[in-house]
Design an enzyme around this catalytic site. Structure first.
Site: not given
Ligand code: ADP
Length: 194
Positions: A16-17, A30, A38-40, A129, A131
């Site tokens: 988890d980042i 975005n 997602g990660v955002d 994810g 996108y």
């Molecule tokens: P995008 O809109 O750029 O596709 P997403 O957040 O939907 O971004 O997904 C990008 C990647 O981040 C995916 O592989 C998703 O599983 C991953 N992700 C989601 N949450 C976390 C987190 N807490 N730490 C690391 N990676 C994550």
């Protein structure tokens, strides 16, 4: 999996980042910089309102963040001191410059980290994810952008970590790394450790 490139340790881990203690973590944002899923969403939730506050100031000053560009804010309550926000390309099948835009994301983030004299940075898998970018292709672009940057550019960055959330994404980045290093063995100074 890790290797040394020039003076920099490149690591690929599953995790988890938002928990990373590197100087900066990268957000797959975005263009509105107002948070999202997602990660955002995870980064804004863990980092608290100070991140969004700075994002709003940036957008008020310079407008929405174009795809392929990056900006830096505080890390708020995160262990990381900074968040570098970048906007990945939405996958439309590959004919809309997606590969160049994704490479630009990694390059711009490394440039911002270098300009701020940061010693360590963590990346998620940008665009794969919501996108919809195919993971194996995105992984190849990520690795083949970061590795030459570390080899060729003067940078204070001593540690780059790819933090991949799920095992499939993690495996893709490991394969891409082995592929890139296999084709360019001169890039790595020490043997790859498992
Ligand atoms: P995008 O809109 O750029 O596709 P997403 O957040 O939907 O971004 O997904 C990008 C990647 O981040 C995916 O592989 C998703 O599983 C991953 N992700 C989601 N949450 C976390 C987190 N807490 N730490 C690391 N990676 C994550």
């Amino acid at each position: 999996m890790e290797a040394i490139i020039n003076q920099t340790k490149l690591s690929i881990i599953q995790g988890d980042i938002t928990k990373q203690a590197t100087d900066a973590i990268v957000n797959a944002a975005n263009p509105s910089l107002m948070g999202g899923g997602g990660v955002d969403g995870a980064i804004h939730r863990a980092g608290g309102p100070a991140i969004l506050e700075e994002c709003k100031q940036i957008v008020a000053k310079q407008g929405r963040l174009p795809t392929g560009k990056a900006v830096i804010t505080t890390g708020g309550n995160l262990k990381a001191k900074y968040v570098i926000h970048t906007v990945g390309p939405v996958w439309h099948g590959g004919g809309r410059n997606e590969a160049a835009l994704l490479a630009s994301d990694y390059h711009e983030c490394l440039k911002v980290a270098t300009a701020h004299k940061l010693a360590s940075i963590s990346f998620p898998s940008i665009s794969t994810g919501a996108y919809g970018y195919p993971v194996s292709e995105a992984a190849r672009i990520a690795i083949s952008t970061v590795v030459p940057f570390l080899k060729e550019q003067a940078t204070p960055i001593k540690e780059v970590t790819f933090v991949l959330f799920d095992s499939r994404t993690y495996e893709s980045y490991c394969s891409a790394f082995q592929e890139v290093i296999g084709k360019n063995p001169h890039l790595v100074h020490l043997p790859i450790a498992a």
